[in-house]
Enzyme design. Sequence first.
Site, mmCIF file in Angstrom:
data_model
loop_
_atom_site.group_PDB
_atom_site.id
_atom_site.type_symbol
_atom_site.label_atom_id
_atom_site.label_comp_id
_atom_site.label_asym_id
_atom_site.label_seq_id
_atom_site.Cartn_x
_atom_site.Cartn_y
_atom_site.Cartn_z
ATOM 1 N N ASP A 289 10.326 34.241 -11.233
ATOM 2 C CA ASP A 289 11.357 34.444 -10.227
ATOM 3 C C ASP A 289 11.244 35.845 -9.616
ATOM 4 O OD1 ASP A 289 12.120 35.662 -12.600
ATOM 5 O OD2 ASP A 289 14.122 34.788 -12.672
ATOM 6 N N ARG B 134 22.992 30.460 -9.787
ATOM 7 C CA ARG B 134 21.589 30.042 -9.696
ATOM 8 C C ARG B 134 21.382 28.976 -8.624
ATOM 9 N NH1 ARG B 134 18.627 32.037 -14.145
ATOM 10 N NH2 ARG B 134 19.771 32.274 -16.081
ATOM 11 N N ASP C 87 10.381 42.940 -12.115
ATOM 12 C CA ASP C 87 11.175 44.158 -11.999
ATOM 13 C C ASP C 87 10.421 45.270 -12.738
ATOM 14 O OD1 ASP C 87 13.328 45.837 -11.661
ATOM 15 O OD2 ASP C 87 14.639 44.839 -13.084
ATOM 16 N N GLY D 294 14.980 31.179 -14.532
ATOM 17 C CA GLY D 294 15.059 31.777 -13.198
ATOM 18 C C GLY D 294 14.164 31.204 -12.123
HETATM 19 P P1 5GP Z 1 11.185 42.548 -15.866
HETATM 20 O O1 5GP Z 1 10.698 42.188 -17.240
HETATM 21 O O2 5GP Z 1 10.117 42.501 -14.824
HETATM 22 O O3 5GP Z 1 11.941 43.845 -15.867
HETATM 23 O O4 5GP Z 1 12.312 41.532 -15.511
HETATM 24 C C1 5GP Z 1 12.096 40.251 -15.153
HETATM 25 C C2 5GP Z 1 13.343 39.441 -15.416
HETATM 26 O O5 5GP Z 1 14.544 40.225 -15.293
HETATM 27 C C3 5GP Z 1 13.446 38.367 -14.374
HETATM 28 O O6 5GP Z 1 12.743 37.210 -14.773
HETATM 29 C C4 5GP Z 1 14.951 38.175 -14.284
HETATM 30 O O7 5GP Z 1 15.376 37.285 -15.274
HETATM 31 C C5 5GP Z 1 15.524 39.540 -14.579
HETATM 32 N N1 5GP Z 1 15.832 40.289 -13.343
HETATM 33 C C6 5GP Z 1 15.228 41.388 -12.869
HETATM 34 N N2 5GP Z 1 15.756 41.771 -11.687
HETATM 35 C C7 5GP Z 1 16.724 40.885 -11.411
HETATM 36 C C8 5GP Z 1 17.637 40.721 -10.305
HETATM 37 O O8 5GP Z 1 17.675 41.475 -9.321
HETATM 38 N N3 5GP Z 1 18.484 39.667 -10.385
HETATM 39 C C9 5GP Z 1 18.492 38.786 -11.419
HETATM 40 N N4 5GP Z 1 19.362 37.801 -11.393
HETATM 41 N N5 5GP Z 1 17.651 38.906 -12.469
HETATM 42 C C10 5GP Z 1 16.769 39.930 -12.453
#
Ligand code: 5GP
Length: 179
Positions: A100, A165, A103, A44
């Site tokens: 990237d 992407r 979340d 990402g």
């Molecule tokens: P976390 O572990 O913080 O929940 O998620 C991080 C990963 O989830 C990011 O590196 C990405 O791969 C994916 N992700 C979270 N939100 C989004 C989003 O709005 N769009 C996309 N494409 N991927 C996301």
Amino acid sequence: MEQRMFGKPLINPVDLQRRIRKLGHQISQDYVGKDLVLVGLLKGAFAFYADLARAISIPLAVDFLVVTSGGSSTEGKKRVKMISDLTVDIAGRDVLLVEDIVDSGLTVKSLMNRLQARKPASLKICAMLDKPSRRKVDVKLDYVGFMIPNKYVIGFGLDYKNNYRNLPYLAVLDQLQNE
Ligand code: 5GP
């Protein structure tokens, strides 16, 4: 040929590049005299990483981690698996992890724990996007490109089912689903 627009535009290429230049400038100042290793999280972060690295004016080493958090769906997931590790020893060096989007924070948290165990001199995070409304764990983001609302975003490295992407802008997926 004109590129077709996908999704609802969120951040355009001009604003993205302007913000990345600012981040690069700030990082260049903060890391003067340090042994900077810029660690990109693939897939990402590839687009953000490439532009950020070129916006940093001090010497740095590039390296990458390939991780997967269990599929590229919009659903909650979470087992961060390291597919490919760093190629350099980060002990005693100043590591900046380039993400990237943060979340829930679970991906970054898990990676920070693993990298911290390798005893870097410092370990910080630079995230292109911060979606704070969905945070499940507390993580300190040292550099953030943009704070965004709770929407699924594509483009500039971010995918939906491994597509989109390569879009040169960030867009919200909603509209795409209605096409
Ligand atoms: P976390 O572990 O913080 O929940 O998620 C991080 C990963 O989830 C990011 O590196 C990405 O791969 C994916 N992700 C979270 N939100 C989004 C989003 O709005 N769009 C996309 N494409 N991927 C996301």
